[in-house]
Design a protein around this motif. Structure first.
Motif: not given
Length: 130
Positions: A1-7, A12-13
């Motif tokens: 999964x692509x990670x973004x700290x704000x999500x 993300x899923x």
């Protein structure tokens, strides 16, 4: 999964599912909500609908990838199950499907499939599901 700290993990899923739907399905099967097919006898729920509704969670996907098993009741043409298998690399053996009938798309996908009415007696699956 692509990670973004704000999500959140669920967000993300959802983003991954949207991307994978475009990769896995032909354009005419890139459903993002509820949809009908052909004669519109049934309303189907897309894989994304289950994920956005948090019925399918990141923990569940991870468990299925680690050999947990799932019985999908009322799978229809198996939009969710096909995305889990092809998009999230969940082995077919971890997903069993069922419905009142055997849809051509779910049949071609090759999951273990049971035909029964969930309001009546259920078959003996000879296994337990997580």
């Amino acid at each position: 999964m692509t990670k973004s700290p704000s999500q959140t993990p669920q967000q993300r899923l959802i983003a991954d599912a949207k991307r994978k739907i475009k990769q896995v399905f032909p354009f005419e099967e890139q459903h993002l909500g509820t949809y009908t097919v052909d004669n519109a006898k049934y309303i189907y729920f897309s894989a994304l609908w289950y994920i956005e509704s948090e019925i399918i969670t990141p923990d569940m996907v991870a468990s299925l990838q680690q050999d947990a098993t799932m019985l999908s009741v009322g799978c229809g043409e198996g939009h969710l199950e096909r995305l889990l298998h092809k998009g999230f690399n969940i082995p077919k053996k971890n997903i069993s499907t069922s419905d009142l009938y055997l849809d051509q798309k779910i049949n071609q996908a090759g999951f273990q499939h049971y035909i029964f009415d969930l309001t009546k007696s259920w078959p003996n699956f000879n296994q337990q599901f997580d």
